[in-house]
Design an enzyme around this catalytic site. Structure first.
Site, mmCIF file in Angstrom:
data_model
loop_
_atom_site.group_PDB
_atom_site.id
_atom_site.type_symbol
_atom_site.label_atom_id
_atom_site.label_comp_id
_atom_site.label_asym_id
_atom_site.label_seq_id
_atom_site.Cartn_x
_atom_site.Cartn_y
_atom_site.Cartn_z
ATOM 1 N N ARG A 149 0.822 -0.979 -0.065
ATOM 2 C CA ARG A 149 0.071 0.139 0.044
ATOM 3 C C ARG A 149 0.909 1.220 -0.033
ATOM 4 O O ARG A 149 0.723 2.316 -0.478
ATOM 5 C CB ARG A 149 -0.933 0.155 1.273
ATOM 6 C CG ARG A 149 -2.031 -1.068 0.976
ATOM 7 C CD ARG A 149 -3.010 -0.775 2.130
ATOM 8 N NE ARG A 149 -4.257 -1.283 1.678
ATOM 9 C CZ ARG A 149 -5.313 -1.889 2.211
ATOM 10 N NH1 ARG A 149 -5.257 -2.061 3.509
ATOM 11 N NH2 ARG A 149 -6.500 -2.396 1.459
ATOM 12 N N LYS A 164 -17.707 -18.346 2.247
ATOM 13 C CA LYS A 164 -19.052 -18.369 2.409
ATOM 14 C C LYS A 164 -20.141 -17.794 1.356
ATOM 15 O O LYS A 164 -19.772 -16.970 1.077
ATOM 16 C CB LYS A 164 -19.709 -17.712 3.830
ATOM 17 C CG LYS A 164 -19.052 -18.581 5.008
ATOM 18 C CD LYS A 164 -19.538 -17.889 6.086
ATOM 19 C CE LYS A 164 -19.333 -18.667 7.591
ATOM 20 N NZ LYS A 164 -19.626 -18.151 8.672
ATOM 21 N N GLY A 221 -10.584 -9.339 -0.090
ATOM 22 C CA GLY A 221 -10.337 -10.160 1.167
ATOM 23 C C GLY A 221 -9.282 -10.933 0.898
ATOM 24 O O GLY A 221 -8.120 -10.479 0.770
#
Ligand code: AMP
Length: 395
Positions: free
Chosen positions: A36, A197, A354
């Protein structure tokens, strides 16, 4: 609607308040990944080169509106100076007298970093006075933090109401990459969605089936789809209560002409531990008590064949429990093939969100994709078709 860029402004002698994302992963004050920091360099260098003075603002962690020494941005100064190759000064106050004094004392060629915006409770509340105080520190606001733009906070949204504004080079690069895969992509387009999920990715799946030609589902979330289609999944991670949701995604995808691909063979094991004994079985033949931990070799082949006939690829989420060998194999085989096609100019590949970056790093191909976004939530919200407040406020 369009947004302005740094090129739309004369930067000479201007104070540019740049919203960056310095939320780097730390372990006991050691930076685990400086990506970053590395990515903010072009914007800061451009401002300096054109005679402007960069003042950097960022959040760091979740201090919940209170000072926390462990989350002070001051500890990032050495790494920032190293990447920017210039002097980086620090203000222990984010706004107010000290910050204003430091801004006025900033010489050409220097950079000022302000303390963690989230030490102030008004930041996350997008409070008007705090936004105003931030705006008093510069002449132009530049948002270069795509990864924080899904949050309507003072430093991403509020401040933009009080000053001329634009996006930075990293944000420009990010938006160009994302638009290239979803707005007017070269077709056919394949989206790969993996991870744990279905519940966290319903909006993502719903948007993608309207936009892409092929949807590949892998990871733990594929188990929910397998279960919904009547296959036994043993003791695998599976959201059985989402059977209806999964079937609805399949139905709507069919109506839209989006072909959905669910694993037809899987890797199973009794335990989720390194180098566990594993076997390959057909998706419909998972014995009781076993865990599905990765996609099987034949599914990998099929996914790679789909990549071969597509022009554009969007990727989010690993194909298996990639943190533990050998369950990283499915992710490694398919990402490596996508990387190869990208290098041969046969595929435009964009990934993010993620755990995706860690999974690509683990496969050793992160540099080979066309673009890898470091944004987590913001990448997903963009892919879900949502408008990000930190960008909408600049339009
Ligand atoms: P996400 O953040 O939703 O992309 O999920 C990433 C997580 O999903 C990683 O920690 C993987 O280990 C996990 N995961 C992927 N496939 C499986 C699986 N078959 N069983 C359990 N966890 C999985």
């Amino acid at each position: 609607m369009t947004v302005k860029t740094l090129n739309d402004y004369e930067l000479q002698n201007k104070k540019i308040l740049v919203r960056v994302d310095l939320n780097v992963p730390l372990n006991q004050a050691k930076i685990l990944d400086s990506s970053r920091i590395e990515r903010l360099v072009p914007t800061v260098r451009k401002i300096i080169k054109e005679g402007g003075r960069p003042i950097l603002i960022s959040h760091f962690g979740r201090p919940k509106g209170k000072y926390d020494k462990l989350l002070s941005l001051e500890q990032l100064i050495p790494e920032l100076s190293r990447f920017l190759d210039c002097r980086v000064k620090f203000s222990t106050e984010t706004t107010g007298t000290e910050a204003l004094k430091k801004v006025e004392g900033l010489a050409n060629g220097e950079v000022l970093l302000l303390e963690n915006t989230r030490f102030n409770p008004q930041e996350e509340a997008n409070e008007l006075n705090f936004s105003k105080s931030l705006s008093e520190l510069g002449d132009i606001f530049c948002n270069d933090a795509f990864s924080a733009s899904h949050r309507a906070h003072a430093s991403t949204v509020g401040v933009a109401n009080f000053m001329p504004n634009c996006i930075g080079l990293l944000m420009q690069q990010e938006l160009t990459a994302l638009k290239s895969v979803l707005s007017k992509p070269k077709r056919p387009v394949v989206a790969v969605v993996g991870g744990a999920k279905v519940s966290t990715k319903i909006d993502l799946l719903s948007n993608l089936i309207q936009k892409v030609d092929h949807l590949v589902i892998g990871g733990g979330m594929a188990n929910t789809f397998l279960h919904a289609q009547g296959n036994p999944v043993g003791a695998s991670l599976c959201e059985k209560d989402l059977k209806g949701t999964a079937l609805n995604v399949l139905k709507r995808a069919y109506e839209r002409g989006c072909e959905v691909h669910i694993p037809h063979d899987v890797i199973i094991a009794s335990d989720f531990k390194p180098n566990a004994k594993f076997t390959v079985v057909e998706a419909g033949k998972v014995p009781e008590g076993k865990l599905i931990l990765d996609i099987g070799p034949s599914t990998c082949d099929k996914i790679n064949q789909i990549f071969n006939k597509c022009e554009t690829l969007i990727w989010n989420g690993p194909m298996g429990a990639f943190e533990i060998t050998p369950f990283d194999k499915g992710t490694n085989i398919t990402t490596t093939f996508a990387a190869k096609l990208t290098n041969q100019n046969q595929l435009i590949s964009v990934a993010g969100g993620g755990d995706t970056v860690s999974a690509l790093k683990n496969a050793g191909i992160v540099e080979d994709f066309s673009y890898v976004s470091l944004a987590g939530g913001a990448f997903l919200e963009w892919m879900e078709g949502k408008k990000l407040p930190g960008i909408a406020c600049l339009e």
